[in-house]
Motif scaffolding. Structure first.
Motif, PDB file in Angstrom:
ATOM      1  N   ARG A  94       0.818  -1.211   0.000  1.00 56.89           N
ATOM      2  CA  ARG A  94       0.000   0.000   0.000  1.00 56.89           C
ATOM      3  C   ARG A  94       0.857   1.268   0.000  1.00 56.89           C
ATOM      4  O   ARG A  94       0.370   2.343   0.297  1.00 56.89           O
ATOM      5  N   ALA A  95       2.120   1.133  -0.345  1.00 57.46           N
ATOM      6  CA  ALA A  95       3.037   2.269  -0.285  1.00 57.46           C
ATOM      7  C   ALA A  95       2.619   3.362  -1.263  1.00 57.46           C
ATOM      8  O   ALA A  95       2.085   3.107  -2.330  1.00 57.46           O
ATOM      9  N   VAL A  96       2.883   4.597  -0.857  1.00 57.34           N
ATOM     10  CA  VAL A  96       2.646   5.762  -1.703  1.00 57.34           C
ATOM     11  C   VAL A  96       3.963   6.064  -2.406  1.00 57.34           C
ATOM     12  O   VAL A  96       4.971   6.352  -1.760  1.00 57.34           O
ATOM     13  N   ARG A  97       3.960   5.967  -3.726  1.00 52.83           N
ATOM     14  CA  ARG A  97       5.195   6.133  -4.492  1.00 52.83           C
ATOM     15  C   ARG A  97       5.534   7.605  -4.675  1.00 52.83           C
ATOM     16  O   ARG A  97       4.673   8.427  -4.931  1.00 52.83           O
ATOM     17  N   ILE A 120      17.035   4.235  -7.855  1.00 54.07           N
ATOM     18  CA  ILE A 120      16.612   4.596  -6.498  1.00 54.07           C
ATOM     19  C   ILE A 120      15.111   4.841  -6.521  1.00 54.07           C
ATOM     20  O   ILE A 120      14.622   5.657  -7.298  1.00 54.07           O
ATOM     21  N   THR A 121      14.399   4.119  -5.678  1.00 54.61           N
ATOM     22  CA  THR A 121      12.953   4.337  -5.559  1.00 54.61           C
ATOM     23  C   THR A 121      12.645   4.810  -4.153  1.00 54.61           C
ATOM     24  O   THR A 121      13.283   4.396  -3.191  1.00 54.61           O
ATOM     25  N   VAL A 122      11.682   5.696  -4.062  1.00 60.89           N
ATOM     26  CA  VAL A 122      11.307   6.269  -2.779  1.00 60.89           C
ATOM     27  C   VAL A 122       9.815   6.054  -2.577  1.00 60.89           C
ATOM     28  O   VAL A 122       9.015   6.349  -3.455  1.00 60.89           O
ATOM     29  N   ASN A 123       9.467   5.509  -1.426  1.00 58.38           N
ATOM     30  CA  ASN A 123       8.074   5.286  -1.044  1.00 58.38           C
ATOM     31  C   ASN A 123       7.846   5.862   0.336  1.00 58.38           C
ATOM     32  O   ASN A 123       8.785   6.030   1.120  1.00 58.38           O
ATOM     33  N   THR A 124       6.596   6.122   0.630  1.00 60.27           N
ATOM     34  CA  THR A 124       6.211   6.468   1.991  1.00 60.27           C
ATOM     35  C   THR A 124       4.957   5.672   2.319  1.00 60.27           C
ATOM     36  O   THR A 124       4.293   5.148   1.424  1.00 60.27           O
ATOM     37  N   SER A 125       4.646   5.593   3.553  1.00 58.25           N
ATOM     38  CA  SER A 125       3.460   4.838   3.946  1.00 58.25           C
ATOM     39  C   SER A 125       2.243   5.754   3.939  1.00 58.25           C
ATOM     40  O   SER A 125       2.366   6.974   4.106  1.00 58.25           O
ATOM     41  N   PRO A 126       1.066   5.190   3.758  1.00 56.55           N
ATOM     42  CA  PRO A 126      -0.144   6.002   3.845  1.00 56.55           C
ATOM     43  C   PRO A 126      -0.286   6.661   5.215  1.00 56.55           C
ATOM     44  O   PRO A 126      -0.778   7.789   5.316  1.00 56.55           O
ATOM     45  N   ARG A 127       0.186   5.993   6.254  1.00 52.96           N
ATOM     46  CA  ARG A 127       0.118   6.564   7.601  1.00 52.96           C
ATOM     47  C   ARG A 127       0.987   7.816   7.713  1.00 52.96           C
ATOM     48  O   ARG A 127       0.584   8.818   8.305  1.00 52.96           O
ATOM     49  N   ALA A 128       2.175   7.788   7.114  1.00 58.24           N
ATOM     50  CA  ALA A 128       3.056   8.959   7.164  1.00 58.24           C
ATOM     51  C   ALA A 128       2.448  10.125   6.383  1.00 58.24           C
ATOM     52  O   ALA A 128       2.503  11.278   6.834  1.00 58.24           O
ATOM     53  N   VAL A 179      -7.486  12.104   9.533  1.00 59.31           N
ATOM     54  CA  VAL A 179      -7.050  12.015   8.143  1.00 59.31           C
ATOM     55  C   VAL A 179      -6.762  10.557   7.810  1.00 59.31           C
ATOM     56  O   VAL A 179      -6.090   9.864   8.573  1.00 59.31           O
ATOM     57  N   THR A 180      -7.298  10.113   6.700  1.00 61.88           N
ATOM     58  CA  THR A 180      -6.931   8.809   6.153  1.00 61.88           C
ATOM     59  C   THR A 180      -6.365   9.049   4.767  1.00 61.88           C
ATOM     60  O   THR A 180      -6.839   9.910   4.027  1.00 61.88           O
ATOM     61  N   ALA A 181      -5.329   8.302   4.445  1.00 60.59           N
ATOM     62  CA  ALA A 181      -4.659   8.524   3.169  1.00 60.59           C
ATOM     63  C   ALA A 181      -4.320   7.198   2.515  1.00 60.59           C
ATOM     64  O   ALA A 181      -4.120   6.180   3.179  1.00 60.59           O
ATOM     65  N   SER A 182      -4.281   7.237   1.213  1.00 61.33           N
ATOM     66  CA  SER A 182      -3.789   6.129   0.406  1.00 61.33           C
ATOM     67  C   SER A 182      -3.099   6.744  -0.797  1.00 61.33           C
ATOM     68  O   SER A 182      -3.026   7.966  -0.918  1.00 61.33           O
ATOM     69  N   ALA A 183      -2.613   5.909  -1.692  1.00 60.97           N
ATOM     70  CA  ALA A 183      -1.952   6.445  -2.877  1.00 60.97           C
ATOM     71  C   ALA A 183      -2.938   7.162  -3.792  1.00 60.97           C
ATOM     72  O   ALA A 183      -2.552   8.025  -4.569  1.00 60.97           O
ATOM     73  N   ARG A 184      -4.212   6.827  -3.673  1.00 59.47           N
ATOM     74  CA  ARG A 184      -5.215   7.413  -4.561  1.00 59.47           C
ATOM     75  C   ARG A 184      -6.058   8.506  -3.934  1.00 59.47           C
ATOM     76  O   ARG A 184      -6.622   9.330  -4.628  1.00 59.47           O
ATOM     77  N   ARG A 185      -6.203   8.512  -2.615  1.00 61.49           N
ATOM     78  CA  ARG A 185      -7.153   9.441  -2.001  1.00 61.49           C
ATOM     79  C   ARG A 185      -6.672   9.876  -0.617  1.00 61.49           C
ATOM     80  O   ARG A 185      -6.122   9.092   0.134  1.00 61.49           O
ATOM     81  N   VAL A 186      -6.921  11.146  -0.315  1.00 62.24           N
ATOM     82  CA  VAL A 186      -6.695  11.690   1.025  1.00 62.24           C
ATOM     83  C   VAL A 186      -8.035  12.232   1.500  1.00 62.24           C
ATOM     84  O   VAL A 186      -8.650  13.069   0.838  1.00 62.24           O
ATOM     85  N   ARG A 187      -8.478  11.721   2.648  1.00 64.91           N
ATOM     86  CA  ARG A 187      -9.765  12.158   3.215  1.00 64.91           C
ATOM     87  C   ARG A 187      -9.495  12.869   4.534  1.00 64.91           C
ATOM     88  O   ARG A 187      -8.848  12.328   5.421  1.00 64.91           O
ATOM     89  N   ASP A 199       1.659  19.440  -2.721  1.00 67.85           N
ATOM     90  CA  ASP A 199       2.565  20.047  -3.700  1.00 67.85           C
ATOM     91  C   ASP A 199       4.015  19.983  -3.232  1.00 67.85           C
ATOM     92  O   ASP A 199       4.932  19.887  -4.054  1.00 67.85           O
ATOM     93  N   ASP A 200       4.228  20.076  -1.925  1.00 66.16           N
ATOM     94  CA  ASP A 200       5.581  20.039  -1.382  1.00 66.16           C
ATOM     95  C   ASP A 200       6.195  18.643  -1.433  1.00 66.16           C
ATOM     96  O   ASP A 200       7.416  18.500  -1.326  1.00 66.16           O
ATOM     97  N   LEU A 201       5.366  17.630  -1.571  1.00 70.22           N
ATOM     98  CA  LEU A 201       5.861  16.261  -1.629  1.00 70.22           C
ATOM     99  C   LEU A 201       6.058  15.838  -3.083  1.00 70.22           C
ATOM    100  O   LEU A 201       5.218  16.128  -3.932  1.00 70.22           O
ATOM    101  N   PRO A 202       7.137  15.131  -3.380  1.00 66.72           N
ATOM    102  CA  PRO A 202       7.372  14.695  -4.767  1.00 66.72           C
ATOM    103  C   PRO A 202       6.605  13.406  -5.085  1.00 66.72           C
ATOM    104  O   PRO A 202       7.192  12.357  -5.346  1.00 66.72           O
ATOM    105  N   LEU A 203       5.285  13.489  -5.059  1.00 63.96           N
ATOM    106  CA  LEU A 203       4.458  12.311  -5.308  1.00 63.96           C
ATOM    107  C   LEU A 203       4.416  12.006  -6.796  1.00 63.96           C
ATOM    108  O   LEU A 203       4.315  12.909  -7.622  1.00 63.96           O
ATOM    109  N   GLN A 204       4.473  10.720  -7.143  1.00 58.68           N
ATOM    110  CA  GLN A 204       4.355  10.329  -8.542  1.00 58.68           C
ATOM    111  C   GLN A 204       2.970  10.628  -9.077  1.00 58.68           C
ATOM    112  O   GLN A 204       2.818  11.044 -10.215  1.00 58.68           O
ATOM    113  N   ARG A 205       1.983  10.383  -8.244  1.00 52.97           N
ATOM    114  CA  ARG A 205       0.590  10.576  -8.649  1.00 52.97           C
ATOM    115  C   ARG A 205      -0.115  11.347  -7.543  1.00 52.97           C
ATOM    116  O   ARG A 205      -0.082  10.943  -6.388  1.00 52.97           O
ATOM    117  N   ARG A 206      -0.744  12.422  -7.902  1.00 47.76           N
ATOM    118  CA  ARG A 206      -1.416  13.250  -6.894  1.00 47.76           C
ATOM    119  C   ARG A 206      -2.742  12.602  -6.493  1.00 47.76           C
ATOM    120  O   ARG A 206      -3.587  12.331  -7.345  1.00 47.76           O
TER     121      ARG A 206
END
Length: 178
Positions: free
Chosen positions: A84-87, A95-103, A123-131, A157-164
Motif C-alpha cells: 500500500r506504499a505511496v510512491r 533509487i525508488t522512494v516510497n512512503t506509507s499512507p500513515r506517514a 485524516v486517512t490517506a492512500s496512494a489514490r485518495r486523502v480524506r 505540492d511540497d511532496l514529490p508524489l508520482q501521482r497526486r
C-alpha cells in the motif's frame, strides 16, 4: 485485507505445526512400539479407506473442488493485500522512494490541525485518495473547507508524489446544524 491474510497465514502455520507434531508423535510411537496400534490417528483404517477410492469417485472430486476453491480464495486475498506504499518520484536511476499512507496522513493531519479554528481532524490517506474530516466550533463548512483544501494542496505540492491523490475535506461544525 492485510489483517485477514495475516490471520489466515497464522492459522495455516499453526495447523501445519500441529500436523508436524502429531506426525512426530505417531512416528515416535511406531518406533517405540512397532506392533501396537497407532497412538492417536487411525492410519491403517484411513489407508484401507483411501485404497478403495479412485480418481473419478465423488469424494475425490469434492475434495479437489474444495482444495481448488480454497486456493483461489487465498490467492485473491494475497493479491488484495498488496503493498500500500505511496510512491514518490525517483530522485535518480535505480533509487525508488516510497512512503506509507500513515506517514502521508500524519503530514496532512499536522498541517490541517495547525490551521486556525480547527478543533480536531482525522485524516486517512492512500496512494489514490486523502480524506480529511475536521471539526470546528467557530467556522462553518463553507468558511473553513476552502482554506483546508488549500492547505492540503500545499502539503501535497511540497511532496514529490508520482501521482497526486484526490482530496476530500469534510468539516463538522455546530454552526452548520443551526
Amino acid at each position: 485485507m492485510r489483517i485477514l491474510v495475516r490471520l489466515l497465514s497464522t492459522l495455516l502455520g499453526l495447523a501445519v505445526a500441529a500436523g508436524g507434531a502429531l506426525l512426530a508423535l505417531e512416528v515416535g510411537w511406531a518406533w517405540w512400539q512397532p506392533g501396537k496400534a497407532p497412538l492417536l490417528v487411525p492410519w491403517p483404517r484411513w489407508k484401507s479407506a483411501i485404497a478403495e477410492l479412485d480418481w473419478t469417485s465423488t469424494p475425490v472430486r469434492i475434495a479437489a473442488g474444495i482444495a481448488l476453491l480454497a486456493g483461489l480464495v487465498l490467492l485473491v486475498l494475497a493479491l488484495g493485500a498488496g503493498d500500500r506504499a505511496v510512491r514518490m518520484t525517483d530522485p535518480a536511476d535505480g533509487i525508488t522512494v516510497n512512503t506509507s499512507p500513515r506517514a502521508l496522513a500524519r503530514l496532512v493531519g499536522l498541517a490541517v490541525r495547525a490551521e486556525d479554528n480547527v478543533r480536531g481532524a482525522s485524516v486517512t490517506a492512500s496512494a489514490r485518495r486523502v480524506r480529511v474530516r475536521a471539526t470546528s466550533r467557530l467556522e462553518t463548512e463553507e468558511q473553513l473547507r476552502p482554506r483546508l483544501l488549500e492547505t492540503v494542496a500545499k502539503v501535497l505540492d511540497d511532496l514529490p508524489l508520482q501521482r497526486r491523490p484526490k482530496v476530500s475535506v469534510v468539516v463538522d461544525s455546530p454552526k452548520d446544524r443551526s
